[in-house]
Design a protein around this motif. Sequence first.
Motif, PDB file in Angstrom:
ATOM      1  N   ASP A 188      -3.785   3.092  10.375  1.00 28.11           N
ATOM      2  CA  ASP A 188      -2.972   2.252  11.264  1.00 28.11           C
ATOM      3  C   ASP A 188      -2.759   2.942  12.613  1.00 28.11           C
ATOM      4  OD1 ASP A 188      -2.784   0.218   9.375  1.00 28.11           O
ATOM      5  OD2 ASP A 188      -0.764   0.798   8.711  1.00 28.11           O
ATOM      6  N   ARG A 189      -2.497   4.236  12.572  1.00 30.22           N
ATOM      7  CA  ARG A 189      -2.283   4.998  13.809  1.00 30.22           C
ATOM      8  C   ARG A 189      -3.567   5.055  14.639  1.00 30.22           C
ATOM      9  NH1 ARG A 189       0.595  10.722  13.326  1.00 30.22           N
ATOM     10  NH2 ARG A 189       2.242   9.321  12.630  1.00 30.22           N
ATOM     11  N   TYR A 224      -9.592  -2.099   0.668  1.00 33.28           N
ATOM     12  CA  TYR A 224      -8.826  -2.714   1.751  1.00 33.28           C
ATOM     13  C   TYR A 224      -9.757  -3.007   2.928  1.00 33.28           C
ATOM     14  CZ  TYR A 224      -5.050  -0.939  -1.114  1.00 33.28           C
ATOM     15  OH  TYR A 224      -4.225  -0.671  -2.172  1.00 33.28           O
ATOM     16  N   ARG A 238      -5.999   2.926  14.610  1.00 36.23           N
ATOM     17  CA  ARG A 238      -6.219   1.583  15.166  1.00 36.23           C
ATOM     18  C   ARG A 238      -5.407   1.399  16.444  1.00 36.23           C
ATOM     19  NH1 ARG A 238      -5.819  -2.483  10.926  1.00 36.23           N
ATOM     20  NH2 ARG A 238      -8.084  -2.549  10.964  1.00 36.23           N
ATOM     21  N   GLU A 239      -4.149   1.816  16.422  1.00 36.99           N
ATOM     22  CA  GLU A 239      -3.295   1.713  17.612  1.00 36.99           C
ATOM     23  C   GLU A 239      -3.885   2.496  18.782  1.00 36.99           C
ATOM     24  OE1 GLU A 239       0.664   2.948  16.641  1.00 36.99           O
ATOM     25  OE2 GLU A 239       0.933   1.332  15.178  1.00 36.99           O
ATOM     26  N   GLU A 279      -9.653  -4.894   5.319  1.00 42.04           N
ATOM     27  CA  GLU A 279      -9.045  -5.164   6.624  1.00 42.04           C
ATOM     28  C   GLU A 279      -9.165  -3.974   7.582  1.00 42.04           C
ATOM     29  OE1 GLU A 279      -5.370  -4.268   3.910  1.00 42.04           O
ATOM     30  OE2 GLU A 279      -7.377  -5.082   3.677  1.00 42.04           O
ATOM     31  N   TYR A 280      -9.614  -2.826   7.077  1.00 46.75           N
ATOM     32  CA  TYR A 280      -9.802  -1.646   7.916  1.00 46.75           C
ATOM     33  C   TYR A 280     -11.272  -1.421   8.284  1.00 46.75           C
ATOM     34  CZ  TYR A 280      -4.975  -0.438   6.886  1.00 46.75           C
ATOM     35  OH  TYR A 280      -3.587  -0.450   6.786  1.00 46.75           O
ATOM     36  N   THR A 306      -3.420   4.987   4.694  1.00 46.78           N
ATOM     37  CA  THR A 306      -2.921   3.774   5.341  1.00 46.78           C
ATOM     38  C   THR A 306      -2.280   4.089   6.680  1.00 46.78           C
ATOM     39  OG1 THR A 306      -2.559   2.668   3.220  1.00 46.78           O
ATOM     40  CG2 THR A 306      -1.325   1.826   5.118  1.00 46.78           C
ATOM     41  N   VAL A 307      -1.371   5.049   6.699  1.00 46.45           N
ATOM     42  CA  VAL A 307      -0.663   5.380   7.941  1.00 46.45           C
ATOM     43  C   VAL A 307      -1.634   5.947   8.980  1.00 46.45           C
ATOM     44  CG1 VAL A 307       1.143   6.814   8.977  1.00 46.45           C
ATOM     45  CG2 VAL A 307       1.552   5.672   6.784  1.00 46.45           C
ATOM     46  N   LYS A 310       0.823  -1.211   0.000  1.00 50.35           N
ATOM     47  CA  LYS A 310       0.000   0.000   0.000  1.00 50.35           C
ATOM     48  C   LYS A 310       0.858   1.263   0.000  1.00 50.35           C
ATOM     49  CE  LYS A 310      -2.742  -1.388   3.487  1.00 50.35           C
ATOM     50  NZ  LYS A 310      -2.575  -2.800   3.683  1.00 50.35           N
TER      51      LYS A 310
END
Length: 122
Positions: free
Chosen positions: A90-91, A113, A93-94, A115-116, A86-87, A6
Amino acid sequence: MTSAPKIVHEHIRIEHDADRARFELWQDHPGTEGESAAAPQFIGFLGYTVDDVEDASGHIGPVYRLQHTIIDEQFSRRGYARALVTVVLDRLREEEARISPECSYVADFLQRYPEYQDLVAR
């Protein structure tokens, strides 16, 4: 079959500018041996608003309403928006945050995607 990555860019970074309610994408240009680094370039941003929302289980947490993805014209259609989203996802999610994809680019990204999908507030 291996899926394509990605993020295909090197030396990118995301800065969270909470005062302006946006995540900014920057391209760094590190110098090589004998050459100094060039100034970082601003690529674009993902704007948002955030609210604390109670979910079905009674948990109160942040929901980021992702409103618009803006990439400078000279960098368009080169994968920077995909890298930015994407970044950021991901952030978030964390941080155990959820999202509301109000931006058409983010909505399309979530279709590509899946998965998100767990980040989407219901």
